[in-house]
Enzyme design. Structure first.
Site, PDB file in Angstrom:
ATOM      1  N   TYR A 136       0.781  -1.230   0.000  1.00 51.05           N
ATOM      2  CA  TYR A 136       0.000   0.000   0.000  1.00 51.05           C
ATOM      3  C   TYR A 136       0.816   1.284   0.000  1.00 51.05           C
ATOM      4  O   TYR A 136       0.248   2.365  -0.166  1.00 51.05           O
ATOM      5  CB  TYR A 136      -0.977  -0.026   1.175  1.00 51.05           C
ATOM      6  CG  TYR A 136      -2.033  -1.098   0.979  1.00 51.05           C
ATOM      7  CD1 TYR A 136      -3.126  -0.862   0.153  1.00 51.05           C
ATOM      8  CD2 TYR A 136      -1.899  -2.349   1.572  1.00 51.05           C
ATOM      9  CE1 TYR A 136      -4.074  -1.844  -0.068  1.00 51.05           C
ATOM     10  CE2 TYR A 136      -2.844  -3.340   1.359  1.00 51.05           C
ATOM     11  CZ  TYR A 136      -3.933  -3.088   0.537  1.00 51.05           C
ATOM     12  OH  TYR A 136      -4.859  -4.066   0.318  1.00 51.05           O
ATOM     13  N   PHE A 423      -9.977  -4.565  11.374  1.00 46.21           N
ATOM     14  CA  PHE A 423     -11.257  -4.429  10.682  1.00 46.21           C
ATOM     15  C   PHE A 423     -11.136  -4.940   9.256  1.00 46.21           C
ATOM     16  O   PHE A 423     -11.924  -4.672   8.411  1.00 46.21           O
ATOM     17  CB  PHE A 423     -11.735  -2.962  10.700  1.00 46.21           C
ATOM     18  CG  PHE A 423     -10.714  -1.952  10.229  1.00 46.21           C
ATOM     19  CD1 PHE A 423     -10.579  -1.657   8.884  1.00 46.21           C
ATOM     20  CD2 PHE A 423      -9.864  -1.309  11.136  1.00 46.21           C
ATOM     21  CE1 PHE A 423      -9.646  -0.738   8.453  1.00 46.21           C
ATOM     22  CE2 PHE A 423      -8.943  -0.377  10.707  1.00 46.21           C
ATOM     23  CZ  PHE A 423      -8.830  -0.083   9.370  1.00 46.21           C
TER      24      PHE A 423
END
Length: 423
Positions: A136, A423
């Site tokens: 990322y 999450f």
């Protein structure tokens, strides 16, 4: 790779079309995600929880004809930033690309579309936890928080607890029965530490999710609450994994959550976990790097602390994001920001702020520091200093003294930033 106005992603072997997730297509979309992570089916209760938490209108699918070949979602979070304010942030999640469609620009197309969407929602930040940290950075995410994983030999570690610990009452409670009260306690903790996430309705269920298939021989989830004058002032959720070696008990305690409002309650909970009968080992993952437990134990090496990356942070709107937090000393610097992936951020920004607030606006003044949006993401919550990034050549000082000024100002102002759960 290019993304056209209709959302198609062109690659060398054809095109995949991006579109917002239709809730009726959730099962096929989610199956693509599970297959990308090994294809092991989830327990029914886990799958249903993620179905309920998925925000379809903030999720994308990449489709090759009638086949889903890529997934990306976003949760509507509010993230605590230095100064205690909570800021809207897209919790990027459920990102995958089918192995048959790698190297066709699918991931890049989804990331570009998603960040453009986040900008259109008026949110300054995007955050994620990465299965592979190297992925990322090229999309502008910097590692903003880290976590500790601990593994203690409880037979060889003693705890020195603060005054008042013996006055805290501990009792077992069914995790579901005290869930609302534990969530209320967690909510009181959120503004105290950058990186913590306000949990939306339904997210409390994640803390008590307990599929038997994932226990690996450990007990069902247990909960102990700490009370003072009838008020819950702390709680821990944990498993116990029994083991006997040559008729000698050698069990393991697996701590999932430990939260408390004061040092005495915190110490009482950890002392309880260290002293559970028939156990000699304690495992605690995803702890803050400045966990007070490190100062309670007699021998920190016996905790075997191991650090790893946690929350990756991306500034979607540089001006809005930098103005949303406070700074630990006076800061007045011009930042020359590079952002090839989100070009609307590229250029010079004048940041002026202190412990009371900040402004950050476009400017034509000469730059004091030069860096990319990735470095801003790493430093944003205060867990990484601009000075350390400069030492790696990733921040350039253009005006003498600007680096020291900004590096101090970007500090967390207290506790290290921490993401308590994934999450």
């Amino acid at each position: 790779m290019a993304t056209d106005a209709t959302g198609s992603v062109d690659g060398p072997a054809g095109a995949a079309r991006l579109r917002v997730l239709d809730p009726d297509a959730w099962d096929s979309w989610y199956d693509v995600l599970l297959r990308a992570f090994g294809g092991v089916p989830e327990a029914a209760e886990e799958r249903e929880l993620w179905r309920a938490l998925t925000e379809a209108d903030r999720s994308l699918g990449a489709w090759d004809g009638e086949e889903c070949v890529g997934t990306a979602g976003a949760f509507s979070f509010r993230l605590t930033v230095p100064g205690g304010t909570s800021v809207p942030a897209a919790g990027v999640t459920m990102v995958s690309v089918a192995a048959t469609h790698r190297r066709r620009g699918v991931l890049t197309g989804m990331m570009a579309r998603q960040l453009a969407d986040v900008r259109s929602w008026g949110w300054p930040l995007a955050v994620l936890t990465a299965s592979e940290p190297e992925i990322y950075g090229r999309f502008g995410y910097g590692i903003g928080t880290r976590q500790l994983n601990l593994e203690a030999d409880t037979r060889r570690v003693r705890l020195a607890v603060p005054p008042g610990t013996d006055d805290v009452r501990l009792r077992y409670a069914a995790p579901g029965e005290v869930l609302a009260r534990c969530e209320a306690l967690y909510a009181r903790r959120v503004p105290l530490r950058a990186g913590m996430v306000e949990r939306l309705p339904g997210w409390d269920r994640l803390g008590v999710l307990d599929p038997e298939s994932e226990r690996e021989g450990a007990s069902p989830l247990q909960c102990v609450v700490a009370e003072r004058d009838g008020e819950i002032v702390g709680y821990t959720r944990f498993h116990v994994k029994p083991k006997w070696e040559h008729a000698v008990a050698d069990g393991t305690v697996i701590a999932r959550d430990v939260e408390a409002l004061d040092p005495a309650a915190y110490a009482a909970l950890w002392r309880f976990l260290f002293d559970i009968d028939l156990t000699s080992r304690l495992i605690a993952h995803q702890r803050p790097v400045d966990d007070p437990l490190l100062h309670l134990v007699s021998d920190v090496r016996r905790l075997k602390p191991r650090e790893r990356d946690a929350l990756h942070v991306r500034l979607v709107d540089v001006g809005q994001a930098l103005a949303a937090r406070t700074y630990q000393g006076p800061v007045d610097v011009v930042l020359d920001v590079e952002d090839a992936f989100c070009p609307w951020n590229t250029g010079r920004w004048r940041l002026s702020g202190d412990t009371k607030g900040a402004t950050c606006e476009r400017t034509t003044e000469p730059a004091d520091l030069a860096l990319s949006v990735r470095e801003l993401g790493a430093a944003y919550l205060g867990g990484v200093t601009l000075a350390s990034l400069a030492g790696a050549g990733r921040v350039r000082e253009l005006r003498g003294g600007a680096l020291a000024e900004a590096s101090v100002g970007f500090g967390p102002g207290g506790l290290a930033p921490w993401l308590p759960h994934g999450f």
